[in-house]
Design an enzyme around this catalytic site. Structure first.
Site, PDB file in Angstrom:
ATOM      1  CB  SER A  36      -0.883   0.025   1.247  1.00 20.63           C
ATOM      2  OG  SER A  36      -1.417   1.331   1.406  1.00 20.63           O
TER       3      SER A  36
ATOM      4  CG  HIS B 221      -4.001  -1.552  -1.487  1.00 18.94           C
ATOM      5  ND1 HIS B 221      -5.116  -2.300  -1.805  1.00 18.94           N
ATOM      6  CD2 HIS B 221      -4.356  -0.771  -0.440  1.00 18.94           C
ATOM      7  CE1 HIS B 221      -6.104  -1.984  -0.967  1.00 18.94           C
ATOM      8  NE2 HIS B 221      -5.677  -1.046  -0.135  1.00 18.94           N
TER       9      HIS B 221
ATOM     10  CG  ASP C 266      -5.125   2.353   1.147  1.00 20.00           C
ATOM     11  OD1 ASP C 266      -6.100   1.592   0.999  1.00 20.00           O
ATOM     12  OD2 ASP C 266      -4.027   1.980   1.603  1.00 20.00           O
TER      13      ASP C 266
ATOM     14  CG  MET D 206      -8.473   7.097   2.904  1.00 17.12           C
ATOM     15  SD  MET D 206      -7.727   7.026   4.538  1.00 17.12           S
ATOM     16  CE  MET D 206      -6.802   5.483   4.401  1.00 17.12           C
TER      17      MET D 206
ATOM     18  CG  HIS E 203      -9.370   0.186  -0.264  1.00 18.71           C
ATOM     19  ND1 HIS E 203      -8.726  -0.078   0.935  1.00 18.71           N
ATOM     20  CD2 HIS E 203     -10.700   0.197   0.016  1.00 18.71           C
ATOM     21  CE1 HIS E 203      -9.632  -0.222   1.888  1.00 18.71           C
ATOM     22  NE2 HIS E 203     -10.829  -0.048   1.369  1.00 18.71           N
TER      23      HIS E 203
ATOM     24  CG  MET F  50     -11.342   3.152   2.418  1.00 18.63           C
ATOM     25  SD  MET F  50      -9.757   3.122   3.259  1.00 18.63           S
ATOM     26  CE  MET F  50      -8.659   3.267   1.852  1.00 18.63           C
TER      27      MET F  50
ATOM     28  CG  MET G  33     -11.677  -2.683   5.490  1.00 13.81           C
ATOM     29  SD  MET G  33     -10.222  -2.289   4.516  1.00 13.81           S
ATOM     30  CE  MET G  33      -9.127  -1.568   5.740  1.00 13.81           C
TER      31      MET G  33
ATOM     32  CG  ASP H 110      -6.251  -2.908   3.249  1.00 17.11           C
ATOM     33  OD1 ASP H 110      -5.119  -2.684   3.736  1.00 17.11           O
ATOM     34  OD2 ASP H 110      -6.924  -2.055   2.637  1.00 17.11           O
TER      35      ASP H 110
HETATM   36  C1  DX5 Z   1      -6.432   1.414   5.867  1.00 21.08           C
HETATM   37  C2  DX5 Z   1      -5.993   1.179   4.445  1.00 21.08           C
HETATM   38  C3  DX5 Z   1      -4.897   0.182   4.343  1.00 21.08           C
HETATM   39  C4  DX5 Z   1      -3.619   0.624   4.994  1.00 21.08           C
HETATM   40  C5  DX5 Z   1      -2.841  -0.572   5.376  1.00 21.08           C
HETATM   41  O1  DX5 Z   1      -7.490   2.294   5.904  1.00 21.08           O
HETATM   42  O2  DX5 Z   1      -7.064   0.704   3.669  1.00 21.08           O
HETATM   43  O3  DX5 Z   1      -4.658  -0.217   3.014  1.00 21.08           O
HETATM   44  O4  DX5 Z   1      -2.836   1.418   4.163  1.00 21.08           O
HETATM   45  O5  DX5 Z   1      -1.753  -0.133   6.116  1.00 21.08           O
HETATM   46  P1  DX5 Z   1      -1.004  -1.068   7.164  1.00 21.08           P
HETATM   47  O6  DX5 Z   1      -0.486  -2.247   6.398  1.00 21.08           O
HETATM   48  O7  DX5 Z   1       0.046  -0.191   7.695  1.00 21.08           O
HETATM   49  O8  DX5 Z   1      -2.032  -1.492   8.184  1.00 21.08           O
HETATM   50 ZN    ZN Z   2      -6.573  -0.284   1.620  1.00 19.56          ZN
END
Ligand code: DX5
Ligand code: ZN
Length: 215
Positions: free
Chosen positions: A7, A32, A34, A36, A65, A67, A136, A174
């Site tokens: 990620s 990956h 992320d 947000m 991903h 969010m 998750m 994840d």
């Molecule tokens: C959390 C994200 C994850 C995060 C994982 O909200 O969706 O993808 O980056 O990070 P680690 O591996 O540090 O938990």
């Molecule tokens: Zn993620």
């Protein structure tokens, strides 16, 4: 062989190109991303512009991903920016089946994400429509949180359902994955694991990725 998806949330944002090249050389399978929005989760990260910027620098599939609230409004821009897989949260989609087929209409793969408390019964009737189910194992919003082991009960139950129905979607995990927790993930049925801080937070990123692969 289980796939590893680093990620980039935990990467150095000022050097994303080299951060991606490092993990690609070390044997990463997917990247990956992320996304947000500060509404669905209490944090803001990156948008389609970042996907567009990194796209020319890797051949690996970009696993985006989302969010975010109302993902339908943004799917087209992420698909056009070069996403290969787009996953949306069950909790953010009122018409999940429609959203999944909308993602597929761009010729890319679609997936659903379940927060730690969301039961697999919410997706039982659309498993034939998905390429990825992402569990998750932290509450989404931040990297570097601790793995929630009780989620593995759901992973096992879904892996059984997948087997019974003869389906072959990916089961992705994840949050809080490291060389220790990855073992339980794989024995529960994971086929893809995301790791942020365990890879990008390590002094030797290549070694950290190898450690997860070997575990
Ligand atoms: C959390 C994200 C994850 C995060 C994982 O909200 O969706 O993808 O980056 O990070 P680690 O591996 O540090 O938990
Ligand atoms: Zn993620």
């Amino acid at each position: 062989m289980v796939k590893v998806a680093p990620s980039i949330l935990a990467a150095d944002f000022a050097n994303l190109q080299s951060e991606i090249e490092i993990v690609e050389r070390a044997g990463a399978d997917w990247i990956h991303v992320d996304v947000m929005d500060g509404h669905f989760v209490p944090n803001i990260t990156m948008g389609a512009l970042v996907v567009d910027a990194i796209r020319p620098h890797t051949k690996l599939p970009l696993d985006v991903h989302l969010m975010i609230e109302q993902p339908d409004q943004f799917i087209e821009s992420f698909a056009k920016a070069g996403a290969d897989i787009i996953t949306v949260h069950v909790e953010a989609c009122r018409h999940l089946h429609r959203t999944l087929h909308y993602i597929k209409s761009f010729g890319i793969q679609c997936g659903v994400v379940l927060n730690p408390h969301t039961p697999i019964s919410t997706i039982e009737h659309l498993l034939e429509d998905v390429d990825v189910v992402l569990f998750m194992t932290v509450n989404p919003g931040f990297g570097g949180q601790s793995f929630i082991p009780s989620v593995l009960q759901k992973v096992k139950a879904l892996a059984e359902l997948k087997e019974q129905r003869g389906l072959n979607f990916e089961i992705e995990i994840d949050g809080g994955v490291n060389k220790e927790t990855v073992k339980e993930c794989v024995s529960a049925g994971a086929t893809v694991v995301v790791a942020g801080s365990a890879i990008y937070g390590a002094a030797d990123k290549e070694q950290a990725l190898q450690d997860i692969k070997e575990a």
